[in-house]
Structure formats: C-alpha cells, structure tokens
Design an enzyme around this catalytic site. Structure first.
Site, PDB file in Angstrom:
ATOM      1  N   LYS A   1     -23.833   7.467   3.923  1.00  0.00           N
ATOM      2  CA  LYS A   1     -25.278   7.712   3.725  1.00  0.00           C
ATOM      3  C   LYS A   1     -25.842   6.794   2.647  1.00  0.00           C
ATOM      4  O   LYS A   1     -26.962   6.972   2.187  1.00  0.00           O
ATOM      5  CB  LYS A   1     -25.500   9.163   3.289  1.00  0.00           C
ATOM      6  CG  LYS A   1     -25.004  10.202   4.271  1.00  0.00           C
ATOM      7  CD  LYS A   1     -25.225  11.600   3.681  1.00  0.00           C
ATOM      8  CE  LYS A   1     -24.361  12.622   4.363  1.00  0.00           C
ATOM      9  NZ  LYS A   1     -24.222  13.849   3.566  1.00  0.00           N
TER      10      LYS A   1
ATOM     11  N   ARG B   1      -0.050   2.034   6.187  1.00  0.00           N
ATOM     12  CA  ARG B   1       1.084   2.151   5.272  1.00  0.00           C
ATOM     13  C   ARG B   1       0.683   2.600   3.867  1.00  0.00           C
ATOM     14  O   ARG B   1       1.239   3.560   3.319  1.00  0.00           O
ATOM     15  CB  ARG B   1       1.813   0.796   5.156  1.00  0.00           C
ATOM     16  CG  ARG B   1       2.792   0.508   6.233  1.00  0.00           C
ATOM     17  CD  ARG B   1       2.831  -0.976   6.508  1.00  0.00           C
ATOM     18  NE  ARG B   1       1.578  -1.345   7.130  1.00  0.00           N
ATOM     19  CZ  ARG B   1       1.379  -1.295   8.450  1.00  0.00           C
ATOM     20  NH1 ARG B   1       2.347  -0.997   9.248  1.00  0.00           N
ATOM     21  NH2 ARG B   1       0.202  -1.590   8.965  1.00  0.00           N
ATOM     22  N   THR B   2      -0.255   1.900   3.246  1.00  0.00           N
ATOM     23  CA  THR B   2      -0.533   2.127   1.826  1.00  0.00           C
ATOM     24  C   THR B   2      -1.112   3.519   1.592  1.00  0.00           C
ATOM     25  O   THR B   2      -0.701   4.219   0.665  1.00  0.00           O
ATOM     26  CB  THR B   2      -1.495   1.040   1.297  1.00  0.00           C
ATOM     27  OG1 THR B   2      -1.019  -0.235   1.729  1.00  0.00           O
ATOM     28  CG2 THR B   2      -1.584   1.067  -0.210  1.00  0.00           C
TER      29      THR B   2
ATOM     30  N   ARG C   1      -8.731   1.198  -2.333  1.00  0.00           N
ATOM     31  CA  ARG C   1      -8.714  -0.017  -1.499  1.00  0.00           C
ATOM     32  C   ARG C   1     -10.159  -0.352  -1.177  1.00  0.00           C
ATOM     33  O   ARG C   1     -10.943   0.531  -0.787  1.00  0.00           O
ATOM     34  CB  ARG C   1      -7.931   0.181  -0.215  1.00  0.00           C
ATOM     35  CG  ARG C   1      -8.113  -0.990   0.744  1.00  0.00           C
ATOM     36  CD  ARG C   1      -7.167  -0.983   1.884  1.00  0.00           C
ATOM     37  NE  ARG C   1      -5.821  -1.292   1.459  1.00  0.00           N
ATOM     38  CZ  ARG C   1      -4.824  -1.577   2.310  1.00  0.00           C
ATOM     39  NH1 ARG C   1      -5.041  -1.582   3.598  1.00  0.00           N
ATOM     40  NH2 ARG C   1      -3.616  -1.848   1.851  1.00  0.00           N
TER      41      ARG C   1
ATOM     42  N   HIS D   1      -2.754  -7.076  -4.300  1.00  0.00           N
ATOM     43  CA  HIS D   1      -2.200  -5.837  -3.727  1.00  0.00           C
ATOM     44  C   HIS D   1      -0.893  -5.580  -4.492  1.00  0.00           C
ATOM     45  O   HIS D   1       0.203  -5.721  -3.952  1.00  0.00           O
ATOM     46  CB  HIS D   1      -1.961  -6.040  -2.232  1.00  0.00           C
ATOM     47  CG  HIS D   1      -1.672  -4.802  -1.442  1.00  0.00           C
ATOM     48  ND1 HIS D   1      -1.393  -3.576  -2.024  1.00  0.00           N
ATOM     49  CD2 HIS D   1      -1.608  -4.595  -0.092  1.00  0.00           C
ATOM     50  CE1 HIS D   1      -1.182  -2.689  -1.067  1.00  0.00           C
ATOM     51  NE2 HIS D   1      -1.304  -3.282   0.103  1.00  0.00           N
TER      52      HIS D   1
HETATM   53  N1   CP Z   1       0.866  -3.574   3.875  1.00  0.00           N
HETATM   54  C1   CP Z   1      -0.299  -2.901   3.907  1.00  0.00           C
HETATM   55  O1   CP Z   1      -1.088  -2.936   2.965  1.00  0.00           O
HETATM   56  O2   CP Z   1      -0.523  -2.206   5.067  1.00  0.00           O
HETATM   57  P1   CP Z   1      -1.788  -1.267   5.347  1.00  0.00           P
HETATM   58  O3   CP Z   1      -2.979  -2.165   5.483  1.00  0.00           O
HETATM   59  O4   CP Z   1      -1.447  -0.530   6.622  1.00  0.00           O
HETATM   60  O5   CP Z   1      -1.943  -0.350   4.184  1.00  0.00           O
END
Ligand code: CP
Length: 311
Positions: free
Chosen positions: A83, A55-56, A105, A133
């Site tokens: 590497k 999603r993100t 992330r 998040h």
């Molecule tokens: N909600 C969320 O962060 O989903 P993903 O891990 O798929 O990005």
C-alpha cells in the site's frame, strides 16, 4: 563481532573462525531427533524480505526456530508495503513490536545499512541488490573448511555473472581475507572493472582456470538484473562458460563444485554435473542453517545459554 552484519567488512578473521566453530556445535543439533536448543528463548527475529528467496529465508527461519526464538516472516507482498508504506515506517513498526534482530533482503544496495539508523535491534543482511550477501559467503566458507580442512592458498574460482552477483563479492572478500587464492572468471562483459582491486585474479578463459582449482564455484546468470545484452545467447554462454561433463574432467581430483542456488541447470552447470558427488550444493544449504544459528546466537548474546542442551 560488530553490532550488525551488513558486509564481510564487518567480520575479522577471528570473527569468521568463531562463527564457523560455533556453527559446528549447531550442525550437530541439526542431526538430533529434536532439533532445538533454548539459546534464544524469548527473543524475536523478523525476516523482512523485499525480494524473492527460497534458501535464505527458510534457512534463517529454521535457524531462529531451532534456537527457540519467536520468528516473524514478513514479505513485501501481502503487507502494507504493497500500500506504499516506506522502509522507514516498516522499520519503526517492527521496532515498536520489539524485534531483537531483523534479517533483511532488499533489491537496493545499502538498504540494510539504512535500516540500522532506525532500529535498536541487530540487522543481518540477507542480500542487498548487487552489493553483498555475507551469510552466504560464511556458509560457503564453512562448507569449504569442512570438506578441505583449510583456506590458506586454496585455489578457488568464482565463475559466471560476477558483475550482478552479491554472492561473488561477499565470497571473494571473505576468501581473500582468510588467505585463499581467488580467481574471478567469466565473459569480459560480466566481470566488474574494479575486480582486480578485490585482491583476486581475473580470467576470461574457464578452460585455462579449471585444471588448477580446489573449488569451482559457479554463479547463475542473473538475467533479471541485466539491463543490456551481455552475451550473444544462453547457448553460447553455456558453450563457453558452463560446467559441462567434459570440463569436470579438467578439474583436479578432489576439487569441489559449489553453487549458491538457485541453479539454472543447462546454463552455468549441466544437469548431470549438478548431481555429481563432488557437487556439494545440498551440503551448502544444510550448513547454512548452522551458520545462521551461529550468527543469531553470537549477535543476540545467547552466550549464557547452553549450545548443547536440549529444549
Ligand atoms: N543463495 C540464495 O541466496 O538463494 P535464495 O535466493 O533462494 O535465498
């Protein structure tokens, strides 16, 4: 707005209202045949993902593309990180290539903050370890405001593996900030000891919490982050804490069911419950694109451009 978005602590209530209001304009862009505006033409957004995401990552990519920015998707697998290249050298490389914004992330809490020391562009935290998040929390606020029209005194429970959830932390902080009445619920082993200091109530009894809710927000059991056995079995967890059809009957009429995804159907939520009309997970995803467009637009200074104009 702060220069970077590392946590919900970086936004004031006024910032949140501005982000959500701006997202409303961009939500309309997503309904057009040509879903694109020229607001960030010539800008470069890098998606730097050291951890898996559906999603993100896609949401940020679509958001940047709909704003006409150039987008680079960069994941740890398939790059020189495999590497042994360090985060610092990766950051300096992206900096040298002219990244205006880096969406990161990472499995380590604090990695986005560290990145800000090395790059001139804006940094947006797309999830760091079990820390925060923030863009997920903002898209959840957007969805709640759109559906229920307010935050003040709204009764929200965040249920499940709160201990390992960056979503729970960001969402609880954001909801408390805008005046909602937040309860954290789940097995005692999965509730952080410092949760009362977040300004939330704590419950270990989901059945006692459900009848009082406007929003029932479920979390995935993050087995990949758990270093010990926190409950006897998945079946036992689902029986005591999962949102079953019977438990949905305990919710007041009009209450929303939310989940950040990915869902484990049959564990924290029954599969047929996830498909009920009051379960708004798909709306959360759609709204996420508009909220991330809003953030990129506001943080990259797209103010001189027309939000409403076609490309
Ligand atoms: N909600 C969320 O962060 O989903 P993903 O891990 O798929 O990005």
């Amino acid at each position: 707005m702060n220069r970077h978005l590392l946590s919900i602590g970086d936004v004031t209530v006024e910032d949140i209202v501005r982000i959500l209001d701006t997202a409303e304009s961009f939500r309309e862009v997503g309904t057009r045949v040509i879903k694109k505006v020229p607001a960030l033409r010539g800008r470069t957004v890098v998606n730097l993902f050291y951890e898996n995401s559906t999603r993100t990552r896609i949401s940020f990519e679509l958001a940047a593309k709909r704003l006409s920015a150039d987008v680079i998707n960069f994941s740890a697998t398939g790059s020189s990180i495999a590497k042994g290249e360090s985060l610092k050298d990766t950051a300096l490389t992206l900096q040298a290539m002219g990244a205006d914004a880096i969406v990161i992330r990472h499995s380590s809490a604090g990695a986005p903050y560290t990145l800000t020391k090395w790059v001139k562009g804006r940094v947006l935290n797309a999830g760091d370890g079990t820390h925060e998040h923030p863009t997920q929390a903002l898209l959840d606020l957007y969805t709640i405001r759109e559906r229920l029209g307010r935050f003040e005194s709204l009764r929200v429970a965040i249920i499940g593996d709160v201990l390992h959830s960056r979503v729970a932390r960001s969402l609880a902080f954001a909801l408390v900030k805008v005046g909602a009445d937040v309860t954290i619920a789940g097995p005692p082993t999965l509730i952080p000891p410092d949760a009362p200091a977040w300004g939330v109530q704590v419950s270990y009894d989901v059945d006692e919490v459900l009848p009082k809710l406007d929003v029932c927000y479920l979390l995935r059991v993050q087995r990949e982050r758990q270093r010990q056995q926190y409950f006897p079995s998945v079946r036992e967890y689902a029986r005591l804490f999962g949102l079953t059809r019977d438990r949905v009957e305990m919710l007041p009429e009009g209450a929303l069911i939310m989940h950040p995804g990915p869902m484990n159907r049959g564990v924290e939520i029954d599969s047929d419950v996830a498909d009920l009309p009051q379960a708004v997970m798909e709306e959360q995803v759609t709204n996420g694109i508009a909220v991330r467009m809003s953030l990129l637009y506001l943080m990259l200074g797209g103010m001189g451009s027309e939000v409403g104009g076609d490309d």
